[in-house]
Design an enzyme around this catalytic site. Structure first.
Site, PDB file in Angstrom:
ATOM      1  N   HIS A   5       0.841  -1.203   0.000  1.00 32.07           N
ATOM      2  CA  HIS A   5       0.000   0.000   0.000  1.00 32.07           C
ATOM      3  C   HIS A   5       0.874   1.250   0.000  1.00 32.07           C
ATOM      4  CE1 HIS A   5      -3.251  -2.684   0.899  1.00 32.07           C
ATOM      5  NE2 HIS A   5      -2.695  -3.059   2.020  1.00 32.07           N
ATOM      6  N   GLU A  25      -2.159  -0.841   8.020  1.00 36.69           N
ATOM      7  CA  GLU A  25      -3.041  -1.854   8.584  1.00 36.69           C
ATOM      8  C   GLU A  25      -2.276  -2.707   9.571  1.00 36.69           C
ATOM      9  OE1 GLU A  25      -3.836  -3.552   4.701  1.00 36.69           O
ATOM     10  OE2 GLU A  25      -2.877  -5.417   5.256  1.00 36.69           O
ATOM     11  N   HIS A  85       3.366  -7.490   1.514  1.00 36.98           N
ATOM     12  CA  HIS A  85       2.670  -8.393   2.435  1.00 36.98           C
ATOM     13  C   HIS A  85       1.650  -9.260   1.722  1.00 36.98           C
ATOM     14  CE1 HIS A  85       0.106  -4.810   2.243  1.00 36.98           C
ATOM     15  NE2 HIS A  85      -0.911  -5.584   2.553  1.00 36.98           N
ATOM     16  N   ARG A 110      -0.955  -4.455  -6.441  1.00 38.95           N
ATOM     17  CA  ARG A 110      -0.683  -5.890  -6.484  1.00 38.95           C
ATOM     18  C   ARG A 110       0.669  -6.114  -7.159  1.00 38.95           C
ATOM     19  NH1 ARG A 110      -5.574  -7.626  -8.901  1.00 38.95           N
ATOM     20  NH2 ARG A 110      -6.635  -7.495  -6.909  1.00 38.95           N
TER      21      ARG A 110
HETATM   22 ZN    ZN Z   1      -2.955  -4.944   2.799  1.00 32.51          ZN
END
Ligand code: ZN
Length: 314
Positions: free
Chosen positions: A98, A116, A173, A193
């Site tokens: 991200h 996150e 991740h 991605r």
């Molecule tokens: Zn994520």
């Protein structure tokens, strides 16, 4: 002015990697056997939770945020800042990264970035997550990605139930198949991605975001040791802080007797992840998610249960 506890109905998302544990482990009614995500506390337009009962029954969280900001301490943010999810990964999720707020603002039309964190609810023996990578320079990162040297690039770290992992922007991740995770995140959806294991959806590979990924991935990655901590045996009947970062604070509380918690945050999101008990004499159980509003004061818990709590760090 009434300050009721806001119990929310989750929104479920079908995903190619999803399973059925949200039904078998959490007792939810799910829409199908590839249910990957339960958006438990969300005011995001792609899944806006509805209040289950009480004077605000039927109202969405985004409506309450707009019209009853006093429930959230009158904080001056333009949108409800957090999103709590439970993820059931039957198969591996794509490997992703991200952006931070600054990059997303410029490249994603004013969007927020995404930070996150994950609490491992359940996983098989010997489970692992992808957290970080093994490139030591951006040049090396670029060539590993462009040449598809995934085995060399991707760093898997072993995890077990009760582990907690913070995923800062720029961290490569992925959740691996078999894991159930409770995720607390910034209310944003911007994901790049990096690699999708060459899988096909409807005969086509899903879109990758190679250039953006190379731009935003932190090089080198922080050490594996600094990325995971086990929080399974913390003191009982107190709020144990797991993380405090720019966007949120997250706690874990294992209740085994009567406990009073002073709610002095703008709001406090709570998720029951194990067991059952009471909150202010109301019965709650595993899979319930609720918000303690601003001004509710001291709240009493009892029973035998584990909770994850979060609030904004604004
Ligand atoms: Zn994520």
């Amino acid at each position: 002015m009434e300050r009721p506890i806001l119990f929310l109905n989750p929104v479920f998302k079908q995903m190619i990697w999803g399973g059925s544990k949200l039904e078998t482990e959490f007792g939810y009614e799910i829409p199908g056997d590839k249910t990957g995500e339960c958006w438990a506390v969300s005011a995001h337009p792609n899944g806006d939770c509805v209040v289950r009962e009480g004077i605000y029954e039927g109202k969405t969280l985004s409506f309450l945020w707009q019209e009853h900001r006093e429930l959230f301490g009158n904080i001056g943010l333009d949108r409800f800042p957090l999103l709590t999810k439970i993820i059931d990964a039957k198969d591996d999720l794509s490997i992703q990264v991200h952006p931070d707020d600054a990059y997303a603002n410029v490249h994603e039309n004013g969007s927020l970035g995404k930070t996150e964190c994950w609490y491992v609810l359940d996983c098989p023996e010997g489970a692992a997550l992808v957290v970080g990578h093994n490139a030591s320079t951006r040049e090396e990162l670029k060539s590993m990605i462009e040449e598809g040297r995934w085995g060399e690039l991707i760093r898997e770290i072993p995890v077990k139930k009760g582990d907690f992992i913070q995923i800062d922007p720029g961290t490569v991740h992925a959740i691996k198949g078999g894991l159930m995770i409770l995720e607390t995140q910034q209310n944003s959806d911007i994901t790049y991605r990096v690699y999708d294991y060459d899988r096909l959806t409807d005969g086509k590979p899903r879109q990758l975001h190679v250039k953006q990924s190379i731009d935003v991935i932190t090089v080198p990655a922080p050490s594996a040791k600094d990325s995971v901590k086990n929080v399974d045996n913390l003191p009982e009947n107190v709020m144990n802080e797991l993380i405090s970062c720019k966007y949120y604070r997250v706690w874990k509380m294992d209740v085994t007797e009567s406990v009073k918690v002073m709610q002095d945050h703008p709001f406090l999101i709570m998720s029951v992840i194990e067991g059952e008990g009471l909150v202010n004499e109301k019965r709650i159980k595993k899979g319930d998610h609720f918000i303690l509003p601003s001004g509710i004061g001291e709240v009493e818990f009892g029973g035998s249960m584990k909770l994850i709590a979060s609030t904004v760090n604004a």
